[in-house]
Motif scaffolding. Structure first.
Motif, PDB file in Angstrom:
ATOM      1  N   VAL A 191      14.478  12.189  -5.163  1.00  0.00           N
ATOM      2  CA  VAL A 191      13.375  13.031  -5.632  1.00  0.00           C
ATOM      3  C   VAL A 191      13.700  14.504  -5.412  1.00  0.00           C
ATOM      4  O   VAL A 191      13.401  15.357  -6.255  1.00  0.00           O
ATOM      5  N   ASN A 192      14.337  14.800  -4.278  1.00  0.00           N
ATOM      6  CA  ASN A 192      14.684  16.185  -3.996  1.00  0.00           C
ATOM      7  C   ASN A 192      15.659  16.730  -5.030  1.00  0.00           C
ATOM      8  O   ASN A 192      15.499  17.863  -5.530  1.00  0.00           O
ATOM      9  N   LEU A 243       5.526   6.976  -2.729  1.00  0.00           N
ATOM     10  CA  LEU A 243       6.097   6.091  -3.742  1.00  0.00           C
ATOM     11  C   LEU A 243       6.295   4.694  -3.168  1.00  0.00           C
ATOM     12  O   LEU A 243       6.645   4.543  -1.989  1.00  0.00           O
ATOM     13  N   ILE A 278       6.196  13.329  -1.840  1.00  0.00           N
ATOM     14  CA  ILE A 278       6.218  12.369  -2.954  1.00  0.00           C
ATOM     15  C   ILE A 278       6.937  11.090  -2.558  1.00  0.00           C
ATOM     16  O   ILE A 278       6.501   9.981  -2.886  1.00  0.00           O
ATOM     17  N   SER A 279       8.068  11.217  -1.852  1.00  0.00           N
ATOM     18  CA  SER A 279       8.846  10.035  -1.475  1.00  0.00           C
ATOM     19  C   SER A 279       8.063   9.110  -0.539  1.00  0.00           C
ATOM     20  O   SER A 279       8.303   7.893  -0.523  1.00  0.00           O
ATOM     21  N   LYS A 297      15.112   7.630  -1.299  1.00  0.00           N
ATOM     22  CA  LYS A 297      14.051   8.110  -2.199  1.00  0.00           C
ATOM     23  C   LYS A 297      13.890   9.624  -2.066  1.00  0.00           C
ATOM     24  O   LYS A 297      13.766  10.338  -3.070  1.00  0.00           O
ATOM     25  N   ALA A 357       9.230  17.029  -2.239  1.00  0.00           N
ATOM     26  CA  ALA A 357       9.934  15.755  -2.368  1.00  0.00           C
ATOM     27  C   ALA A 357       9.653  14.846  -1.177  1.00  0.00           C
ATOM     28  O   ALA A 357       9.538  13.613  -1.334  1.00  0.00           O
TER      29      ALA A 357
END
Length: 467
Positions: free
Chosen positions: A119-120, A38, A34-35, A115, A31
């Protein structure tokens, strides 16, 4: 102390908690990456999260461990094996999410990436489920090779043979091997069965654990123990054929006594009784001081309009340990109807206009907080019945007197399950008594809060049997 079977089954729980912790850590790491990529602040990701964001991982792991200790405990493995992994994952995510949001709300930590948090939380559930399934697949592949295996020989009657084999059928992945199930024919002679079939089977299969699921007595149990121990096996005796289907069974060791308790009674504890009394006072005192005077004025006006007479209706009821007390209610029936012992029913002619609505909304029960404040009642407990009904209900249910082990309540477990209003048959009595005894034996502070919360929802549902 736990028996060998419990040690083997429950002993796997820490391994699953470790797997869950690794899944939480992995989901947080993914996460974090990914965060960062984004939009709108997309940057080249760093593989190591900042210490500020690492607090989220620490809180998540603490929440996971706390959840395991409180909610999962002994039943974790059983729930997983029975296919409830999705439910466990959902409750774990919910528990961790509440902890994270409480932390953010109390400390107002705006430096943590929203974020990353979102996401997590989205990845936690799939990661936990994938970790559990992967580890269970590994256990299924290696379970039969786990050494030393727990080899079990079970002895039961013909009716229990199938269920015994079925229970052990999915335990192989935990290193549990069912050597055999010996079933004794109905009416068979125990001593002959023990001396011949049992001795041969123990010598042949060499089990670690012998489970005896037939009725027994002290001499016979000693004989079985000697046979088991002479072949290096432990003995576990199933108490169900002896004591029946009891929801609670606990063994206590007191000097020369080994007591098997068939009932639990948590409110015998002085600490529990004090806690329950403090809750009763904290709830009933504001109601008596601020709510009851307003309701009394409104009910008095209804009485003046439709049925002049006393504001309160008083009646003798049975309390804790069978002691009588006088219960208070707002009067909803006409004065001097002469049928106090007859239960009210729908469209009862004794109920005056406006009284039916008070009964539907349980407004007539509110003066019972005076009984709570006096100590005759509790906010939560079995509902008190009239002394005449106690005698009748006891004839229908032999366990009825057990509900008198605690103070009666303004609301109770039976009521939030829908068992309220007039009693029409023996099954209705049994349903109420079963819920009342379940409450007495499983009392907890959390259960009281749950019943209180459900009572508010139940009152405004206009239950059909509220008359």
């Amino acid at each position: 102390m736990q028996d060998a079977l419990s040690q083997r089954v429950q002993g796997w729980t820490p391994f699953f908690v470790v797997v869950d912790s690794l899944a939480v850590t992995l989901s947080f790491w993914v996460a974090s990456i990914i965060s960062q990529v984004l939009p709108p602040e997309a940057v080249f990701p760093t593989l190591v999260p900042s210490s500020k964001e690492g607090v989220l991982l620490g809180l998540g792991l603490c929440g996971l461990l706390l959840h395991s200790m409180i909610w999962l405990r002994e039943g974790y493995i059983y729930k997983l094996i029975s296919g409830r992994s999705v439910g466990i994952c959902a409750s774990q995510v919910l528990f961790m999410a509440v902890g994270l949001f409480v932390y953010l709300g109390l400390w107002r930590d705006y430096m943590v990436s929203r974020k990353l948090l979102l996401v997590n939380l989205m990845l936690l559930g799939p990661a936990l489920w994938f970790g559990k399934m992967t580890f269970m697949a590994v256990l299924k592949a290696l379970g039969t090779r786990i050494q030393p295996r727990l080899r079990i020989l079970a002895v039961c009657d013909e009716t229990s043979e199938k269920s015994t084999k079925q229970w052990f059928s999915n335990k192989k992945m935990l290193g549990i091997h069912l050597c055999d199930v010996l079933s004794m024919e109905h009416g068979g002679h125990h001593d002959t069965f023990i001396n011949k079939h049992l001795t041969d089977a123990v010598g042949r299969d060499r089990p670690n654990l012998l489970i005896w699921r037939l009725p027994t007595d002290a001499p016979r149990t000693e004989r079985i123990r000697q046979i088991a121990e002479s072949h290096g096996a432990h003995l576990a005796v199933d108490m169900q054929p002896i004591v029946g289907d009891k929801a609670y069974l606990h063994m206590s060791d007191y000097a020369q006594m080994k007591l098997i308790s068939l009932h639990n009674h948590p409110l015998v504890s002085p600490t529990h009784r004090l806690l329950k009394r403090l809750v009763d006072v904290m709830i009933s005192l504001p109601v008596v001081l601020f709510v009851l005077p307003v309701l009394s004025a409104g009910v008095w006006l209804v009485h003046r309009r439709y049925s002049p007479g006393p504001l309160f209706f008083k009646q003798n009821r049975s309390g804790a340990d069978g002691h009588g007390f006088q219960i208070y209610k707002f009067r909803t029936m006409t004065v001097n109807h002469g049928k106090e012992a007859v239960q009210a029913r729908a469209n009862d002619s004794r109920v005056f206009k406006g009284g039916a609505l008070m009964r539907k909304l349980s407004i007539d029960e509110m003066p019972q907080f005076l009984n709570v404040l006096k100590g005759d009642m509790s906010v939560v407990g079995p509902r008190p019945h009239m002394t005449e009904h106690d005698a009748l209900f006891a004839l229908e249910c032999s366990e009825y007197a057990l509900r008198h082990n605690v103070k009666p309540g303004v609301t109770g477990l039976a009521q939030v399950r829908g068992h309220r209003g007039p009693v029409d048959d023996a099954q209705e009595i049994k349903d109420r008594v079963t819920s009342d005894i379940e409450y007495c034996q499983n009392w907890s502070f959390g259960l009281d809060l749950q019943i209180i919360a459900r009572t508010f929802l139940h009152v405004f549902s206009f239950h059909a049997k509220s008359c």
